[in-house]
Design an enzyme around this catalytic site. Structure first.
Site: not given
Length: 320
Positions: A294, A189
């Site tokens: 991500e 992330h």
């Protein structure tokens, strides 16, 4: 195990030159590595979260909220949190249904497994090491009982963070160490630091299909070669054939994110209203200086039978 041609090769320690070597500082809560040329990376043991990656010029490439909790009290808002074994809110039914959003890897303390260094082939005569690899581990046996009761599978995660002069490589190795199969999702992330979202575009996603979470998870196809962000964006690009997603500033390269054995990429920016609603997002206009690109496997589920291994990650390059 995926073969990565860019992966540095470990040196025989006895063959190293007397040139400057990377330094690795280990404290109670983090590991920081610095190359002789000035590049650096810092990883919290909590979540094995990368919270800083700087180039030789001293430029920071990752965005971390000014109110991010770095004490292990909650997942870090910023850097590179690890999402495993479920992405987003868990499904209402199934093995991951009792887990928190984004799973438990980002909110569990990892073990530092050690370091290794590699020397660039073209710089082998007295130049010192060109990269340093830091390994972190998380295992089913080390989980809190409250987490085990929600996801009672035996697993092993090894997260490798390699800092080199050419960029930063992060790779997650997932192994089924039990006697029954299970499914999982994983995502890195990554919060990237930028100067101005209004002058930022993202390339490498043209003609790709994406799930738009802002529009009730409906499916669309991106018709433009680049993406500009002028409002909240939360998209899952699936089945990407091009490995590289690039972040451009005023049309010039700023950062490249190159997927390794992963087909999905999430692009996220909370914009004004959501940023204001998050207590750990600061400054409140920080959405203008960040964008998440991500890499992961999140559109479906990966299944591992006993003894099987999955590995995927990314290589990031900075142009500042």
């Amino acid at each position: 195990m995926v073969d990565r041609p860019k992966k540095p090769t470990s040196l025989n320690p006895s063959a190293r030159s007397s040139a400057p070597q990377p330094t690795v500082d280990i404290s109670d809560d983090r590991v920081t590595a610095t190359l002789p040329t000035g590049e650096s990376v810092s990883i919290l043991l909590y979540g094995a979260t990368v919270i800083s990656w700087k180039t030789a010029s001293g430029a920071e490439n990752l965005w971390v909220s000014e109110k991010a909790a770095l004490d292990g009290s909650k997942p870090v808002r910023g850097g590179i949190p690890i999402v495993f074994p479920v992405f987003g809110p868990p499904p209402k039914e199934g093995p991951t249904s009792k887990l928190p959003q984004h799973g438990f890897a980002r909110s569990t303390r990892w073990e530092f497994l050690g370091k290794s260094s590699s020397e660039g082939e073209a710089q082998g005569q007295g130049s010192g090491d060109e990269s340093v690899k830091l390994d972190f581990g998380l295992y089913g046996a080390g989980l809190d009982e409250s987490v085990k009761s929600k996801w009672p599978y035996e697993f092993g995660l090894v997260y490798s963070v390699t800092l080199g002069r050419e960029g930063l490589m992060t790779v997650l190795n997932v192994r089924n160490e039990g006697d029954e199969g299970w499914e999982f999702q994983m995502l890195l992330h990554t919060y990237l630091r930028i100067d101005d979202i209004s002058k930022t575009t993202i390339s490498g996603l043209g003609s790709a299909t994406y799930i738009d979470k802002v529009l009730d998870a409906t499916t669309h196809t991106q018709s433009t070669p680049t993406l500009s962000i002028t409002s909240e964006v939360d998209r899952v690009y699936t089945g990407l054939k091009q490995d590289t997603t690039s972040v451009l500033a005023d049309g010039k390269p700023r950062l490249d994110v190159v997927r390794d054995n992963l087909e999905d990429t999430v692009v996220w920016n909370p914009w004004r209203e959501k940023a204001n609603a998050m207590g750990d997002f600061a400054p409140k206009d920080g959405y203008k200086q960040m964008v998440c690109v991500e890499v992961g496997s999140v559109a479906g589920w990966q299944r591992l039978e006993p003894g099987e291994t999955f590995e995927g990650g990314m290589m990031m390059r900075s142009y500042v």
